[in-house]
Design an enzyme around this catalytic site. Sequence first.
Site, PDB file in Angstrom:
ATOM      1  N   ASP A  35       0.917  -1.192   0.040  1.00 48.83           N
ATOM      2  CA  ASP A  35      -0.200   0.064   0.044  1.00 48.83           C
ATOM      3  C   ASP A  35       0.825   1.171   0.283  1.00 48.83           C
ATOM      4  O   ASP A  35       1.922   1.343   0.777  1.00 48.83           O
ATOM      5  CB  ASP A  35      -0.906  -0.066   1.151  1.00 48.83           C
ATOM      6  N   ILE A  36       0.708   2.373  -0.760  1.00 55.94           N
ATOM      7  CA  ILE A  36       1.373   3.467  -0.945  1.00 55.94           C
ATOM      8  C   ILE A  36       1.429   4.422   0.434  1.00 55.94           C
ATOM      9  O   ILE A  36       2.268   5.208   0.591  1.00 55.94           O
ATOM     10  CB  ILE A  36       0.688   4.389  -2.129  1.00 55.94           C
ATOM     11  N   ASN A  93     -12.800  -3.596   2.222  1.00 54.67           N
ATOM     12  CA  ASN A  93     -13.558  -2.509   2.283  1.00 54.67           C
ATOM     13  C   ASN A  93     -14.615  -2.716   1.100  1.00 54.67           C
ATOM     14  O   ASN A  93     -14.037  -2.773   0.001  1.00 54.67           O
ATOM     15  CB  ASN A  93     -13.080  -0.985   2.221  1.00 54.67           C
ATOM     16  N   GLN A 100     -14.842   1.894   0.899  1.00 56.47           N
ATOM     17  CA  GLN A 100     -14.124   1.654  -0.495  1.00 56.47           C
ATOM     18  C   GLN A 100     -13.754   2.759  -1.467  1.00 56.47           C
ATOM     19  O   GLN A 100     -14.672   3.383  -1.694  1.00 56.47           O
ATOM     20  CB  GLN A 100     -14.972   0.231  -1.328  1.00 56.47           C
ATOM     21  N   HIS A 106     -10.059  -5.444  -3.592  1.00 57.38           N
ATOM     22  CA  HIS A 106      -8.606  -5.669  -2.688  1.00 57.38           C
ATOM     23  C   HIS A 106      -8.770  -5.922  -1.432  1.00 57.38           C
ATOM     24  O   HIS A 106      -9.715  -5.567  -0.832  1.00 57.38           O
ATOM     25  CB  HIS A 106      -7.787  -4.220  -2.991  1.00 57.38           C
ATOM     26  N   HIS A 108      -6.724  -5.810   2.277  1.00 57.69           N
ATOM     27  CA  HIS A 108      -5.692  -5.086   3.015  1.00 57.69           C
ATOM     28  C   HIS A 108      -5.133  -6.319   3.758  1.00 57.69           C
ATOM     29  O   HIS A 108      -6.010  -6.904   4.649  1.00 57.69           O
ATOM     30  CB  HIS A 108      -6.082  -4.110   3.803  1.00 57.69           C
TER      31      HIS A 108
END
Length: 122
Positions: A35-36, A93, A100, A106, A108
Amino acid sequence: MSAPYDDNNIFAKVLRGEIPCKKVYEDDHTLAFEDIHPQAPVHTLVIPKGKYVSLRDFAATGSDAELAAFVRAIGKVAALKELEGQGFRIIANTGVDGGQEVPHLHVHVFGGRRLGRMLAQN
Ligand code: 5GP
């Protein structure tokens, strides 16, 4: 069902190689990358390569091979990140109430510290 798939969402661009990512794991059906904006020492995203907005349509229309690969990829990430001993948390999410932001399914994967209560108290 979910909204139609948007080919311009951020993760579609990651899958096409138009946006770089720090890859953690990849197979025929699945990609995992960092994740960024990590919210824990480990914060990795696992996505199917297919065009699924959310867990709702993935569960309804994804192939058995895609679903199996996705679940196994989550397990691979936990192993690669050495989370199996201390544990970890996964979150998907989904939709508006789920918060979301990116309309490509996706999960996490969080770990590396005690993660506290299940939901933020707000
Ligand atoms: P959501 O709120 O949709 O469950 O989570 C979307 C996640 O995508 C967020 O945690 C956010 O930090 C991450 N994200 C957004 N843009 C990018 C990006 O360009 N690259 C990566 N690696 N993660 C992103």
